[in-house]
Design an enzyme around this catalytic site. Structure first.
Site, PDB file in Angstrom:
ATOM      1  N   LYS A   1     -14.612   9.486  47.649  1.00  0.00           N
ATOM      2  CA  LYS A   1     -13.912   9.867  48.885  1.00  0.00           C
ATOM      3  C   LYS A   1     -13.246  11.242  48.798  1.00  0.00           C
ATOM      4  O   LYS A   1     -13.170  11.949  49.796  1.00  0.00           O
ATOM      5  CB  LYS A   1     -12.886   8.788  49.265  1.00  0.00           C
ATOM      6  CG  LYS A   1     -13.557   7.472  49.666  1.00  0.00           C
ATOM      7  CD  LYS A   1     -12.573   6.406  50.072  1.00  0.00           C
ATOM      8  CE  LYS A   1     -13.284   5.078  50.256  1.00  0.00           C
ATOM      9  NZ  LYS A   1     -12.396   3.987  50.670  1.00  0.00           N
TER      10      LYS A   1
ATOM     11  N   ARG B   1       0.590  -1.234  37.743  1.00  0.00           N
ATOM     12  CA  ARG B   1       0.477  -1.487  36.299  1.00  0.00           C
ATOM     13  C   ARG B   1       0.915  -0.249  35.515  1.00  0.00           C
ATOM     14  O   ARG B   1       1.704  -0.330  34.582  1.00  0.00           O
ATOM     15  CB  ARG B   1      -0.997  -1.823  36.025  1.00  0.00           C
ATOM     16  CG  ARG B   1      -1.359  -2.030  34.612  1.00  0.00           C
ATOM     17  CD  ARG B   1      -2.822  -2.426  34.506  1.00  0.00           C
ATOM     18  NE  ARG B   1      -3.730  -1.343  34.933  1.00  0.00           N
ATOM     19  CZ  ARG B   1      -5.046  -1.399  34.853  1.00  0.00           C
ATOM     20  NH1 ARG B   1      -5.630  -2.492  34.394  1.00  0.00           N
ATOM     21  NH2 ARG B   1      -5.797  -0.389  35.243  1.00  0.00           N
TER      22      ARG B   1
ATOM     23  N   ASP C   1     -10.225   4.128  57.008  1.00  0.00           N
ATOM     24  CA  ASP C   1      -9.615   3.021  56.250  1.00  0.00           C
ATOM     25  C   ASP C   1      -8.197   2.747  56.747  1.00  0.00           C
ATOM     26  O   ASP C   1      -7.815   1.589  56.970  1.00  0.00           O
ATOM     27  CB  ASP C   1      -9.536   3.361  54.758  1.00  0.00           C
ATOM     28  CG  ASP C   1     -10.888   3.262  54.055  1.00  0.00           C
ATOM     29  OD1 ASP C   1     -11.725   2.457  54.491  1.00  0.00           O
ATOM     30  OD2 ASP C   1     -11.089   3.998  53.075  1.00  0.00           O
TER      31      ASP C   1
ATOM     32  N   ASN D   1     -13.750   8.827  54.325  1.00  0.00           N
ATOM     33  CA  ASN D   1     -14.735   7.745  54.165  1.00  0.00           C
ATOM     34  C   ASN D   1     -15.813   7.799  55.234  1.00  0.00           C
ATOM     35  O   ASN D   1     -16.708   6.970  55.239  1.00  0.00           O
ATOM     36  CB  ASN D   1     -14.049   6.372  54.167  1.00  0.00           C
ATOM     37  CG  ASN D   1     -13.665   5.926  55.556  1.00  0.00           C
ATOM     38  OD1 ASN D   1     -13.260   6.753  56.378  1.00  0.00           O
ATOM     39  ND2 ASN D   1     -13.788   4.659  55.839  1.00  0.00           N
TER      40      ASN D   1
END
Ligand code: NDP
Length: 267
Positions: free
Chosen positions: A74, A154, A108, A95
């Site tokens: 993208k 994370r 999106d 996109n």
């Protein structure tokens, strides 16, 4: 069926990605053409990393009109474009490409907002899990409609980086995935791809919250299964796939997309 870009068949539209063999886009767009009696073809084309420019030039030269772009291309698609929609520039991802004039948009983010219509979620507070490209697009979409965001990733530093780009305070980046106060818990990570669980403090979730996973699979993802066990509303990424695809279709063709037929084709 997937084609290497040098062997792209005669068609008008395509999705490019790497890998791209699991994509549902050809089936979804073909169903839309069929429903409206349009004579177009839509195929999946594999483009290795580093070859987006040459592949797009090639597709343009052999008569393709439009291309959807998926992971990991993208940003490269955005860089290839000369006419960039402000939203695509802001989320740093395109996109949807119109080849003739090298124009691009991002569907999106608005497609995601389409899927929230009809939900009465209460306070506009969202916990966003992940700090990749989709997280950036959805964070822009949500903050544009007045949502207050907290981020958890994370890799903590990546969430800090994303918060800076979005002008969010460092306090909005959480050390643990605490959904307290959030009416929307949004999983933009690819953890569900490998069946991995995220360390979410589910017992602190608000009872009416919506747990939303961008991923979709035949069975509920581990994230959605856990959310259901805790009594939350759930939604997977299928409707978003349809919403972003429908918006691409409408931008290319200037006519309303048959969303129901598109959803039916991939459900
Ligand atoms: P990126 O590669 O840019 O980001 C991936 C994110 O997932 C990172 O934050 C990464 O964390 C995190 N992550 C990956 N594996 C794990 C794990 N095991 N545990 C915890 N965190 C993990 O991907 P995108 O943002 O582009 O896409 C994310 C997902 O969303 C994809 O699976 C994609 O298919 C889906 N998607 C669905 C759409 C739809 O229409 N439904 C539209 C767009 C995307 P870290 O920073 O620590 O590496």
């Amino acid at each position: 069926m997937t084609f290497p870009w040098r062997e792209a068949p005669e068609a008008e539209f395509a999705v490019i990605g790497h890998p791209v063999n699991h994509t549902k886009s050809p089936r979804m767009h073909s169903a839309a053409y069929y429903a409206l009696g349009l004579p177009y073809r839509y195929v999946a084309i594999d483009v290795p990393v580093g070859e987006v420019d040459v592949a797009l030039e090639h597709l343009r030269s052999v008569g393709y009109r439009g291309v959807n772009v998926t992971v990991p291309h993208k940003e490269d698609a955005l860089a290839w474009s000369v006419d960039v929609e402000p939203l695509a520039a802001r989320v740093r991802a395109a996109n949807t490409i119109r080849l003739a004039d090298r124009a691009c948009i991002n569907t999106d983010a608005p497609g995601f907002l389409d899927t929230l219509e009809g939900f009465d979620l209460g306070p506009k507070r969202a916990l966003l899990l992940g700090a990749g490209g989709s997280a950036r697009a959805l964070a822009v979409a949500l903050s544009g409609t007045g949502y207050e965001l907290t981020l958890y990733n994370r890799t903590f530093d990546k969430a800090i980086q994303l918060a800076k780009e979005l002008d969010l305070s460092e306090e909005s980046v959480l050390r643990s995935a605490d959904p307290q106060g959030a009416s929307l818990i949004l999983n933009t990570t690819s953890a569900s791809l490998n069946g991995a669980q995220l360390p979410i403090l589910w017992e602190r979730a608000e009872p009416g919250a919506l747990a939303y996973d961008l991923m979709y699979a035949k069975e509920p993802t581990p994230f959605l299964a856990c959310a259901s066990e805790h009594g939350l509303q759930t939604m997977d990424g299928l409707k978003m796939l349809v919403a972003q695809g429908a918006r691409s279709f409408e931008w290319w063709l200037g006519t309303a997309a048959p969303r129901e037929a598109m959803l039916e084709a991939i459900r």
